[in-house]
Design a protein around this motif. Structure first.
Motif, PDB file in Angstrom:
ATOM      1  N   MET A  97      13.787  21.598 -39.243  1.00 54.52           N
ATOM      2  CA  MET A  97      13.973  21.350 -40.658  1.00 54.52           C
ATOM      3  C   MET A  97      14.635  19.992 -40.850  1.00 54.52           C
ATOM      4  N   VAL A  98      14.454  19.426 -42.042  1.00 56.03           N
ATOM      5  CA  VAL A  98      15.050  18.140 -42.391  1.00 56.03           C
ATOM      6  C   VAL A  98      16.039  18.379 -43.522  1.00 56.03           C
ATOM      7  N   LEU A  99      17.258  17.829 -43.371  1.00 52.14           N
ATOM      8  CA  LEU A  99      18.299  18.021 -44.375  1.00 52.14           C
ATOM      9  C   LEU A  99      18.830  16.684 -44.852  1.00 52.14           C
ATOM     10  N   LEU A 100      19.257  16.664 -46.107  1.00 52.41           N
ATOM     11  CA  LEU A 100      19.941  15.510 -46.685  1.00 52.41           C
ATOM     12  C   LEU A 100      21.287  15.994 -47.211  1.00 52.41           C
ATOM     13  N   THR A 101      22.360  15.307 -46.825  1.00 49.80           N
ATOM     14  CA  THR A 101      23.689  15.663 -47.327  1.00 49.80           C
ATOM     15  C   THR A 101      24.300  14.473 -48.049  1.00 49.80           C
ATOM     16  N   ALA A 118      14.199  30.631 -41.908  1.00 52.97           N
ATOM     17  CA  ALA A 118      14.779  31.976 -41.950  1.00 52.97           C
ATOM     18  C   ALA A 118      15.941  32.086 -40.964  1.00 52.97           C
ATOM     19  N   ARG A 119      15.792  31.509 -39.768  1.00 53.40           N
ATOM     20  CA  ARG A 119      16.881  31.548 -38.788  1.00 53.40           C
ATOM     21  C   ARG A 119      18.040  30.662 -39.248  1.00 53.40           C
ATOM     22  N   ALA A 120      17.719  29.507 -39.851  1.00 50.46           N
ATOM     23  CA  ALA A 120      18.766  28.588 -40.295  1.00 50.46           C
ATOM     24  C   ALA A 120      19.617  29.209 -41.386  1.00 50.46           C
ATOM     25  N   ALA A 121      19.009  30.092 -42.182  1.00 54.06           N
ATOM     26  CA  ALA A 121      19.767  30.725 -43.265  1.00 54.06           C
ATOM     27  C   ALA A 121      20.930  31.550 -42.728  1.00 54.06           C
ATOM     28  N   ALA A 162      28.644  30.038 -32.910  1.00 56.53           N
ATOM     29  CA  ALA A 162      27.537  30.506 -33.758  1.00 56.53           C
ATOM     30  C   ALA A 162      26.424  29.480 -33.872  1.00 56.53           C
ATOM     31  N   ASN A 163      26.726  28.222 -33.579  1.00 53.88           N
ATOM     32  CA  ASN A 163      25.738  27.152 -33.739  1.00 53.88           C
ATOM     33  C   ASN A 163      25.118  26.706 -32.422  1.00 53.88           C
ATOM     34  N   HIS A 164      25.397  27.421 -31.328  1.00 48.85           N
ATOM     35  CA  HIS A 164      24.899  26.978 -30.024  1.00 48.85           C
ATOM     36  C   HIS A 164      23.377  27.037 -29.901  1.00 48.85           C
ATOM     37  N   PHE A 165      22.710  27.792 -30.770  1.00 47.55           N
ATOM     38  CA  PHE A 165      21.245  27.866 -30.673  1.00 47.55           C
ATOM     39  C   PHE A 165      20.563  26.654 -31.322  1.00 47.55           C
ATOM     40  N   LEU A 166      21.356  25.729 -31.878  1.00 50.15           N
ATOM     41  CA  LEU A 166      20.803  24.595 -32.612  1.00 50.15           C
ATOM     42  C   LEU A 166      20.781  23.318 -31.769  1.00 50.15           C
ATOM     43  N   THR A 167      19.855  22.441 -32.073  1.00 48.15           N
ATOM     44  CA  THR A 167      19.914  21.046 -31.646  1.00 48.15           C
ATOM     45  C   THR A 167      19.781  20.204 -32.907  1.00 48.15           C
ATOM     46  N   CYS A 168      20.720  19.291 -33.126  1.00 49.17           N
ATOM     47  CA  CYS A 168      20.811  18.554 -34.388  1.00 49.17           C
ATOM     48  C   CYS A 168      20.862  17.051 -34.111  1.00 49.17           C
ATOM     49  N   THR A 169      20.113  16.296 -34.878  1.00 48.91           N
ATOM     50  CA  THR A 169      20.097  14.839 -34.774  1.00 48.91           C
ATOM     51  C   THR A 169      20.279  14.267 -36.169  1.00 48.91           C
ATOM     52  N   GLY A 182      25.532   9.196 -47.402  1.00 52.60           N
ATOM     53  CA  GLY A 182      24.974  10.488 -47.033  1.00 52.60           C
ATOM     54  C   GLY A 182      24.492  10.483 -45.603  1.00 52.60           C
ATOM     55  N   VAL A 183      23.829  11.577 -45.227  1.00 52.23           N
ATOM     56  CA  VAL A 183      23.328  11.740 -43.861  1.00 52.23           C
ATOM     57  C   VAL A 183      21.933  12.356 -43.911  1.00 52.23           C
ATOM     58  N   LEU A 184      21.047  11.844 -43.074  1.00 46.67           N
ATOM     59  CA  LEU A 184      19.725  12.439 -42.868  1.00 46.67           C
ATOM     60  C   LEU A 184      19.759  13.164 -41.530  1.00 46.67           C
ATOM     61  N   ASP A 185      19.320  14.415 -41.513  1.00 47.11           N
ATOM     62  CA  ASP A 185      19.474  15.241 -40.310  1.00 47.11           C
ATOM     63  C   ASP A 185      18.193  16.021 -40.025  1.00 47.11           C
ATOM     64  N   VAL A 186      17.883  16.145 -38.741  1.00 46.87           N
ATOM     65  CA  VAL A 186      16.818  17.043 -38.275  1.00 46.87           C
ATOM     66  C   VAL A 186      17.464  18.089 -37.389  1.00 46.87           C
ATOM     67  N   THR A 187      17.277  19.354 -37.729  1.00 52.07           N
ATOM     68  CA  THR A 187      17.857  20.454 -36.974  1.00 52.07           C
ATOM     69  C   THR A 187      16.762  21.429 -36.574  1.00 52.07           C
ATOM     70  N   GLY A 188      16.827  21.895 -35.328  1.00 49.22           N
ATOM     71  CA  GLY A 188      15.858  22.865 -34.841  1.00 49.22           C
ATOM     72  C   GLY A 188      16.477  23.754 -33.780  1.00 49.22           C
TER      73      GLY A 188
END
Length: 688
Positions: A97-101, A118-121, A162-169, A182-188
């Motif tokens: 997923m792509v996020l903007l903060t 669904a998993r990210a929720a 709780a966040n160990h299943f993630l990889t975030c850039t 802000g920040v642009l992020d890709v998380t999977g």
């Protein structure tokens, strides 16, 4: 602001931190800098009293507060959301997923693969939730905000279990003043880690920053620069915005990194102080047709290559006759700093009554005819279609038409229809309203058409436009109204449209790949730019380009180079000629004569392969000088002859001496190949 303890020397090994197991996954290459950043983040989290095993707070902002946050960051959203859509297309196979903060770490918008959403929720990777380090421990978003650098946090590098299943850039986004906004992020999922994700995120953040800077500098000069010439025109180039007073108003992050200064420090400088060049010098250089990049020197002695885009009304009046932003005592030094310190020709430029058009007239009859045709339709609200091969100068001609007319004080907006992804070109042209993209700003974003209001819209490579978009463009031309995506309200626009293509539009219409009704809207005046091989002003163009590159003692071309250049077909046209001469000018140094050893190997190989077979007959000793068509060059036979007959005899004799090779004959006579054809097949002007 909280202060954090410095990383202990022993903590350079992530396993020795005392804050839990944070060893980098075997998927990642060893990087001491990355390890230390993770260690320092874990230490900050420990000093804040965050528990790695306690369930984090997932409470999102209430709807009204989220709406306020989005409105406060509407410009950030407007520039980011289209880029997020494009980024998601590149990573869709990774189930990410792509996020903007915002600058506080609150998620403003998120888009992504349905399965992963669904998993990210479950860990509240959703709009309204704050992902700063203070709230979620070590994570790419929060850590990127602290360090102001692109950050990767993979699997158990996250502080909270709780966040160990993630990889975030993530990569921070900077506004034109150099502030993090802000920040642009890709998380999977951490199993979907890919080493290319960091590059994609960093490039996307640069695109957002550049779009923002372009919008802010609509009434400013934009100076694009880089230490390496080949990086101009890429996302690696630095861009600074300069006002008509010479003050620097903003820059992208690449410019600040290249200059080694903050946004505040940059705004305390002027163009002349930082780049050693005046506005007048830039205008004189870049208002000329075929202007190439300019070599400038920074205060620390480093050389950069630069191009300029002028956006304020009447910029061309700031030429050598206009006011300079340099003190009189510093003008000479600034001019010497241009182009590797070589002296510059300081002859004042002539007044630009028709800037650009006159400079296109360099002695070629075909180009003279093009310019004369343009002058007849100036300010007549007639659409212009420019046809010509790649590199023949279509945009140069379009800018000259704009500058010569009454719209010169308005914007010139160029859109390359072939370079913008098809999924984005409609929003780029027509803009968009709120709701078209997730979280688009309340007032949407204006498209290129609205940006060109009061000026000229240049549609380059119009033949590459999709059929649905052609239909919308046709409506624009018919009704002079534009409707942004997602809107029901049409806005009236006043634009002059110039289009260009290298494609055969008639053949495309026959194949139903280009709308016939659109073609007849665009072709009010069709201008064909001749390829360089058909022009008779090759050496005049070469001389102008060399003068621009050398800016000191002008080197001359030796006989062999002249023959190669005059017999070559120039498939890349004027752009290729400029590149060849730029390389030769750099290689010749102070030798004074450009010889074959100063030319690039690929050009030499191609030129010799093309030219040598054509040299059927040896060139006369006077070939270096053009041979004029003369009425006395053919002996009269059988009484008085007309001038036309004498010219025809001269052409036929030149063809015989050249073994029937029309190119060689045209070169020896100093005329174009078209002239040879015309004299041979229409000797009395028939059909003209």
């Amino acid at each position: 602001m909280a202060t954090y303890p410095a990383a202990r020397p022993a903590a350079r090994d992530a396993r020795a931190t005392g804050f839990g197991h944070v060893a980098t996954s075997a998927l990642l290459p060893p990087d001491p800098g990355h390890l230390e950043a993770i260690v320092q983040s874990h230490e900050r989290c420990g000093s804040l009293g965050i528990s790695p095993i306690r369930a984090p707070d997932h409470t999102p902002l209430v709807r009204i507060d989220l709406a306020v946050a989005r409105e406060r960051n509407r410009r950030l959203s407007a520039h980011s959301v289209p880029v997020m859509e494009m980024l998601l297309e590149q990573i869709l196979a990774t189930q990410s997923m792509v996020l903007l903060t915002d600058v506080q770490g609150t998620v403003l918008h998120s888009i992504g693969h349905d399965d992963f959403l669904a998993r990210a929720a479950k860990v509240a990777l959703a709009p309204g939730v704050n992902w700063s380090e203070q709230n979620k421990g070590t994570n790419a978003i929060g850590t990127s905000l602290v360090t102001e650098n692109a950050t990767l946090v993979h699997a158990d590098e996250h502080f909270m279990h709780a966040n160990h299943f993630l990889t975030c850039t993530a990569a921070p986004i900077f506004d034109p003043r150099g502030n993090v906004v802000g920040v642009l992020d890709v998380t999977g999922d951490h199993h979907s880690f890919h080493s290319h994700t960091m590059g994609l995120v960093k490039m996307s953040a640069r695109m957002i920053q550049n779009h923002w800077l372009m919008e802010d500098s609509r009434q400013a000069l934009r100076l694009h620069f880089h230490g390496r010439l080949e990086y101009l025109g890429t996302l690696m180039e630095g861009v600074v915005a300069v006002g008509p007073d010479g003050k620097l108003h903003g820059a992208n992050r690449a410019a600040l990194d290249h200059l080694g200064m903050s946004g505040a420090a940059l705004r305390m400088n002027t163009l002349s102080a930082l780049f050693g060049v005046t506005l007048a010098t830039l205008v004189d250089h870049f208002s000329a047709s075929l202007a190439g990049p300019l070599a400038l020197r920074l205060p620390d002695g480093r050389q950069v290559h630069a191009t300029a885009r002028f956006n304020w009304p009447g910029w061309y009046r700031l030429g050598s006759a206009g006011e300079s932003d340099l003190p009189a005592s510093a003008q000479a030094a600034a001019q010497v700093a241009v182009a590797e310190g070589t002296p510059r020709d300081t002859t004042p430029a002539a007044p630009l009554s028709q800037p650009g058009l006159r400079q296109l007239q360099t002695g070629d009859a075909q180009m003279d005819a093009v310019v004369e045709r343009v002058k007849r339709v100036l300010d007549r609200d007639i659409a212009v279609l420019i046809q010509g091969e790649t590199g023949s100068g279509k945009e140069v001609l379009a800018r000259a038409i704009h500058q010569a007319g009454k719209r010169a004080d308005g914007p010139f907006v160029a859109v390359n229809c072939a370079s913008i992804p098809e999924s984005l070109i409609e929003s780029e042209l027509f803009g968009f309203e709120e709701g078209v993209f997730t979280g688009a700003r309340r007032k949407g974003a204006p498209g290129k058409v609205m940006q060109a209001h009061g000026g000229t819209l240049f549609l380059d490579e119009i033949g590459d436009m999709s059929l649905p978009l052609q239909a919308r463009l046709l409506r624009l031309l018919q009704e002079r109204e534009v409707t942004p995506l997602g809107s029901n309200r049409a806005a009236t626009v006043d634009v002059s449209v110039i289009s260009a293509t290298h494609r055969p539009l008639h053949e495309m219409m026959d194949a139903q790949r280009f709308r016939e009704d659109l073609y007849y809207r665009l072709n009010g005046l069709v201008l064909r730019l001749p390829p360089l091989r058909e022009r008779s002003d090759l050496m005049v163009l070469a001389d102008k380009l060399l003068r621009r590159e050398c800016r000191g003692r002008l080197p001359r071309l030796d006989e062999e180079v002249l023959q190669l250049m005059q017999g070559y077909r120039w498939p890349g046209n004027i752009r290729q000629l400029a590149t060849v001469l730029r390389t030769a000018a750099a290689m010749v140094g102070d030798e004074g004569v450009i010889a074959v050893q100063h030319l690039s190997e690929d050009f030499l190989y191609d030129a010799r392969r093309t030219v040598e077979p054509a040299a059927v007959a040896p060139a006369p000793s006077s070939e270096a000088e053009p041979v004029a068509v003369s009425a006395t060059s053919a002996e009269p036979v059988g009484g008085p002859r007309t001038l036309q007959q004498l010219e025809l005899d001269t052409v036929k004799r030149a063809l015989e001496e050249a073994g029937g090779n029309i190119s060689v004959a045209a070169r020896r006579l100093g005329v174009s190949r078209n002239t040879i054809y015309r004299k041979l097949y229409w000797p009395r002007g028939a059909g003209r």
